[in-house]
Structure formats: structure tokens, C-alpha cells
Scaffold this motif. Structure first.
Motif, PDB file in Angstrom:
ATOM      1  N   LEU A   1       0.808  -1.212   0.000  1.00 42.62           N
ATOM      2  CA  LEU A   1       0.000   0.000   0.000  1.00 42.62           C
ATOM      3  C   LEU A   1       0.845   1.269   0.000  1.00 42.62           C
ATOM      4  O   LEU A   1       0.322   2.363   0.190  1.00 42.62           O
ATOM      5  CB  LEU A   1      -0.933   0.002   1.219  1.00 42.62           C
ATOM      6  N   MET A   2       2.159   1.124  -0.227  1.00 45.20           N
ATOM      7  CA  MET A   2       3.029   2.285  -0.293  1.00 45.20           C
ATOM      8  C   MET A   2       3.216   2.718  -1.736  1.00 45.20           C
ATOM      9  O   MET A   2       3.235   1.898  -2.651  1.00 45.20           O
ATOM     10  CB  MET A   2       4.392   1.975   0.341  1.00 45.20           C
ATOM     11  N   THR A   3       3.356   4.021  -1.935  1.00 43.82           N
ATOM     12  CA  THR A   3       3.437   4.554  -3.292  1.00 43.82           C
ATOM     13  C   THR A   3       4.848   4.559  -3.856  1.00 43.82           C
ATOM     14  O   THR A   3       5.022   4.690  -5.065  1.00 43.82           O
ATOM     15  CB  THR A   3       2.906   6.006  -3.326  1.00 43.82           C
ATOM     16  N   HIS A   4       5.868   4.441  -2.990  1.00 46.55           N
ATOM     17  CA  HIS A   4       7.259   4.523  -3.436  1.00 46.55           C
ATOM     18  C   HIS A   4       8.028   3.245  -3.109  1.00 46.55           C
ATOM     19  O   HIS A   4       7.834   2.674  -2.033  1.00 46.55           O
ATOM     20  CB  HIS A   4       7.981   5.690  -2.754  1.00 46.55           C
ATOM     21  N   PRO A   5       8.919   2.810  -3.993  1.00 41.41           N
ATOM     22  CA  PRO A   5       9.834   1.718  -3.651  1.00 41.41           C
ATOM     23  C   PRO A   5      10.859   2.219  -2.635  1.00 41.41           C
ATOM     24  O   PRO A   5      11.014   3.422  -2.441  1.00 41.41           O
ATOM     25  CB  PRO A   5      10.518   1.388  -4.993  1.00 41.41           C
ATOM     26  N   PRO A   6      11.589   1.299  -1.980  1.00 43.00           N
ATOM     27  CA  PRO A   6      12.637   1.743  -1.049  1.00 43.00           C
ATOM     28  C   PRO A   6      13.676   2.581  -1.792  1.00 43.00           C
ATOM     29  O   PRO A   6      14.003   2.319  -2.950  1.00 43.00           O
ATOM     30  CB  PRO A   6      13.244   0.426  -0.544  1.00 43.00           C
ATOM     31  N   LEU A   7      14.228   3.565  -1.117  1.00 39.22           N
ATOM     32  CA  LEU A   7      15.224   4.428  -1.743  1.00 39.22           C
ATOM     33  C   LEU A   7      16.456   3.642  -2.184  1.00 39.22           C
ATOM     34  O   LEU A   7      17.036   3.922  -3.234  1.00 39.22           O
ATOM     35  CB  LEU A   7      15.621   5.540  -0.773  1.00 39.22           C
ATOM     36  N   GLU A   8      16.844   2.641  -1.392  1.00 33.30           N
ATOM     37  CA  GLU A   8      18.029   1.873  -1.775  1.00 33.30           C
ATOM     38  C   GLU A   8      17.786   1.078  -3.063  1.00 33.30           C
ATOM     39  O   GLU A   8      18.708   0.890  -3.868  1.00 33.30           O
ATOM     40  CB  GLU A   8      18.460   0.935  -0.650  1.00 33.30           C
ATOM     41  N   VAL A   9      16.549   0.643  -3.268  1.00 32.56           N
ATOM     42  CA  VAL A   9      16.226  -0.077  -4.511  1.00 32.56           C
ATOM     43  C   VAL A   9      16.264   0.877  -5.700  1.00 32.56           C
ATOM     44  O   VAL A   9      16.763   0.532  -6.783  1.00 32.56           O
ATOM     45  CB  VAL A   9      14.841  -0.752  -4.388  1.00 32.56           C
ATOM     46  N   ARG A  10      15.760   2.077  -5.498  1.00 27.96           N
ATOM     47  CA  ARG A  10      15.783   3.078  -6.570  1.00 27.96           C
ATOM     48  C   ARG A  10      17.213   3.473  -6.919  1.00 27.96           C
ATOM     49  O   ARG A  10      17.554   3.650  -8.095  1.00 27.96           O
ATOM     50  CB  ARG A  10      14.964   4.299  -6.144  1.00 27.96           C
ATOM     51  N   ILE A  11      18.058   3.608  -5.907  1.00 34.65           N
ATOM     52  CA  ILE A  11      19.466   3.962  -6.142  1.00 34.65           C
ATOM     53  C   ILE A  11      20.160   2.863  -6.929  1.00 34.65           C
ATOM     54  O   ILE A  11      20.898   3.129  -7.892  1.00 34.65           O
ATOM     55  CB  ILE A  11      20.182   4.215  -4.799  1.00 34.65           C
ATOM     56  N   GLU A  12      19.926   1.613  -6.540  1.00 32.58           N
ATOM     57  CA  GLU A  12      20.563   0.495  -7.232  1.00 32.58           C
ATOM     58  C   GLU A  12      20.083   0.399  -8.679  1.00 32.58           C
ATOM     59  O   GLU A  12      20.876   0.081  -9.582  1.00 32.58           O
ATOM     60  CB  GLU A  12      20.259  -0.811  -6.487  1.00 32.58           C
ATOM     61  N   ALA A  13      18.811   0.692  -8.916  1.00 34.37           N
ATOM     62  CA  ALA A  13      18.282   0.658 -10.286  1.00 34.37           C
ATOM     63  C   ALA A  13      18.973   1.695 -11.155  1.00 34.37           C
ATOM     64  O   ALA A  13      19.294   1.433 -12.327  1.00 34.37           O
ATOM     65  CB  ALA A  13      16.774   0.908 -10.263  1.00 34.37           C
ATOM     66  N   LEU A  14      19.236   2.880 -10.600  1.00 32.67           N
ATOM     67  CA  LEU A  14      19.929   3.916 -11.350  1.00 32.67           C
ATOM     68  C   LEU A  14      21.386   3.533 -11.608  1.00 32.67           C
ATOM     69  O   LEU A  14      21.926   3.804 -12.675  1.00 32.67           O
ATOM     70  CB  LEU A  14      19.862   5.250 -10.591  1.00 32.67           C
ATOM     71  N   ARG A  15      22.013   2.904 -10.615  1.00 35.28           N
ATOM     72  CA  ARG A  15      23.402   2.480 -10.807  1.00 35.28           C
ATOM     73  C   ARG A  15      23.505   1.438 -11.902  1.00 35.28           C
ATOM     74  O   ARG A  15      24.420   1.480 -12.742  1.00 35.28           O
ATOM     75  CB  ARG A  15      23.946   1.921  -9.494  1.00 35.28           C
ATOM     76  N   GLN A  16      22.573   0.513 -11.939  1.00 32.70           N
ATOM     77  CA  GLN A  16      22.611  -0.511 -12.999  1.00 32.70           C
ATOM     78  C   GLN A  16      22.319   0.114 -14.356  1.00 32.70           C
ATOM     79  O   GLN A  16      22.936  -0.254 -15.368  1.00 32.70           O
ATOM     80  CB  GLN A  16      21.577  -1.596 -12.688  1.00 32.70           C
ATOM     81  N   ARG A  17      21.415   1.103 -14.365  1.00 31.37           N
ATOM     82  CA  ARG A  17      21.105   1.779 -15.616  1.00 31.37           C
ATOM     83  C   ARG A  17      22.293   2.567 -16.120  1.00 31.37           C
ATOM     84  O   ARG A  17      22.570   2.607 -17.337  1.00 31.37           O
ATOM     85  CB  ARG A  17      19.923   2.731 -15.393  1.00 31.37           C
ATOM     86  N   GLY A  18      23.054   3.198 -15.199  1.00 37.61           N
ATOM     87  CA  GLY A  18      24.146   4.071 -15.593  1.00 37.61           C
ATOM     88  C   GLY A  18      25.451   3.360 -15.803  1.00 37.61           C
ATOM     89  O   GLY A  18      26.424   4.020 -16.173  1.00 37.61           O
TER      90      GLY A  18
END
Length: 290
Positions: free
Chosen positions: A273-290
Motif C-alpha cells: 500500500l506504499m506509493t514509493h519503492p525503497p530508496l536503496e532499490v531506486r538507487i541500485e536501479a539507477l546504478r545498474q542503468r548508468g
């Protein structure tokens, strides 16, 4: 996250008012025999709730957060903020949105509006005071990404669909309880109305899980947009700063503490029921993308 919660709150209020009004007027008296008519009926009011929420989203956000719109920059910081949003908007291919600042100690920001060329982007005073210019720019780019991606319109359509089916199946359940279990043959009785309201509450929670899942997916897309507009390093740095501030005491009301870009995700059922993923997951997704 703020735009999601304000949108949902308005949508729920509209549906409740519509449902009560229809019951008082005697309009909401489907027996469940004509499912086609019932589905059309539910679609009309289901989408009405989501569309009204969409069109009121900017006004609701301004009023609830006490956002002060910058019409004429009075300080160097306000001038920089306006110039940065204008530049990011131009790069994203959208019309310059309204820009505002809301009084909150925690670092937060939000974007809302009924279409990408009539939007609002606002940041908290705390974010402006404690984040570096590159980090503020990344947060603004994230919010511009939401606008450019048309997330509010897509949310309204998804919410309209789930509203429709919540109302539809709730009335079928109410009719089943009234006719089959209570053996009422004199038209919708108290059992129908009680069962319908109960089913709407339960199905509404399940529908919210769908909407929140969509919201979490769109956060990754907005992070990617922020990385394209402001740089992957700056976007990661902004998210890391947000994560570092999660332990900072929050002075905003509880109803607003998880509304903006700074939103965590708890485990278990609460996480659904939360609107945002964990910040650490978002950071890791950006690192893999970059």
C-alpha cells in the motif's frame, strides 16, 4: 507521493458522496439482473470520481500543503528555482509549470496537474535549505519527469477502471446477500446496502494495491527521467541524501509525511500500500542503468 495521496483522497470523497446521494435518491437500486446496465452505471460514476480528482489535483495540493506560488521571484534562490524549472521543462518538451515552495522542514517535493502543460511543481523549504544545487535540480528533474510522462492522467484512467469494478462487484455481492442469503424479494433492503458498503471497503483496499503498484513502477520511470535531465550522478546523490534524512524528525502532519519524493517502503502487507519503492532499490536501479 503527495500527488498520489491527494488524488486518492479526492477520488474517495467523490465516490462516497455520489454513493450516498444515489442511495438517498433511490437511484442506486440495481437488482443484479441487468449486468450490462449496472456496469455502465458504475463506469460513469467510477470515472467521474477519478476525473474530478484529476482536475482538482492542483487546487487540492496548493491548499493542503500551503504552497506559495512564485509569480515574481523575490530572492536569488527563487530566481534560480524558476530558471531551473524552466530549463528542465524545455528539455523535457513540456510547458513551464507553476512553481511553488511549501513550508515543511523535511526534504520533499511533488508535481501534479491535469495535463503536462498545466502542471505544478513544488519543493519544501527544508529541501531548498539543505540540498546542494545539483541535488535540488535532480529532484526537480524527477518531478518534471512525472509531468512529462503523463503519470497523473494515466493514474486517473487506472483509478477510473478500478472504481468501476469496485462498485460493480460490490453491488453484485450486495444483491447476493439480500436475495440469496436474506431471502428478500421486496426490492433492495437494508442487507443490500450494508453488504454493498462492506464490499466497497474491502474491494477498495484491494484496488488500492493495484494503484500503489502502478505508482511504484512510475517512480522508477521518473528517476530515469531525472537522470536524463540532471545526470545520473546527481539523481543518485539526491536519493542518497533523502535516505540519509529518513531519520530526521518530521514536523509535517502525519497525513503528509510520506507524500512527496521522499517515501519509503515497508515490508509485508504495508509495502503493498506504499506509493514509493525503497530508496536503496531506486538507487541500485539507477546504478545498474548508468
Amino acid at each position: 507521493m503527495m500527488r498520489i495521496m491527494l488524488f486518492l483522497a479526492t477520488n474517495i470523497a467523490v465516490l462516497i458522496i455520489a454513493s450516498i446521494t444515489l442511495k438517498l435518491l433511490g437511484v442506486d437500486r440495481f437488482t443484479g439482473q441487468n449486468y450490462g446496465s449496472l456496469l455502465v452505471f458504475c463506469a460513469v460514476f467510477g470515472f467521474a470520481g477519478s476525473l474530478v480528482s484529476l482536475f482538482l489535483s492542483k487546487w487540492m495540493a496548493k491548499m493542503s500543503t500551503k504552497t506559495e506560488i512564485i509569480t515574481q521571484p523575490r530572492t536569488r534562490h527563487e530566481q534560480w528555482l524558476m530558471q531551473t524549472v524552466e530549463e528542465l521543462s524545455r528539455e523535457a518538451g513540456i510547458k513551464m509549470p507553476e512553481v511553488g515552495i511549501f513550508p515543511a522542514y523535511e526534504s520533499n517535493a511533488f508535481a501534479t496537474g491535469w495535463n503536462k502543460n498545466d502542471a505544478l511543481v513544488a519543493v519544501s523549504q527544508g529541501l531548498l535549505e539543505r540540498f546542494s544545487p545539483d541535488e535540488v535540480r535532480a529532484v526537480l528533474a524527477h518531478e518534471i519527469g512525472h509531468v512529462a510522462n503523463g503519470d497523473m492522467v494515466t493514474l486517473a484512467l487506472i483509478q477510473g477502471v478500478v472504481n468501476t469494478f469496485v462498485m460493480f462487484f460490490a453491488r453484485i455481492f450486495g444483491n447476493f446477500v439480500d436475495k440469496v442469503i436474506l431471502k428478500n424479494e421486496d426490492g433492495p433492503g437494508i442487507g443490500y446496502f450494508v453488504a454493498t458498503i462492506f464490499a466497497e471497503l474491502v474491494l477498495g483496499i484491494l484496488a488500492s494495491i493495484i494503484v500503489m503498484w502502478f505508482s511504484r513502477k512510475r517512480e522508477f520511470k521518473a528517476d530515469e527521467a531525472g537522470a536524463r535531465l540532471a545526470g545520473t550522478g546527481a539523481m543518485i546523490a539526491a536519493l542518497q541524501r533523502l535516505r540519509a534524512e529518513q531519520e530526521v524528525p518530521v514536523t509535517m502532519p502525519n497525513s503528509l509525511t510520506a507524500f512527496g519524493i521522499n517515501g519509503g517502503l515497508k515490508g509485508g502487507l504495508a509495502g503493498l500500500l506504499m506509493t514509493h519503492p525503497p530508496l536503496e532499490v531506486r538507487i541500485e536501479a539507477l546504478r545498474q542503468r548508468g
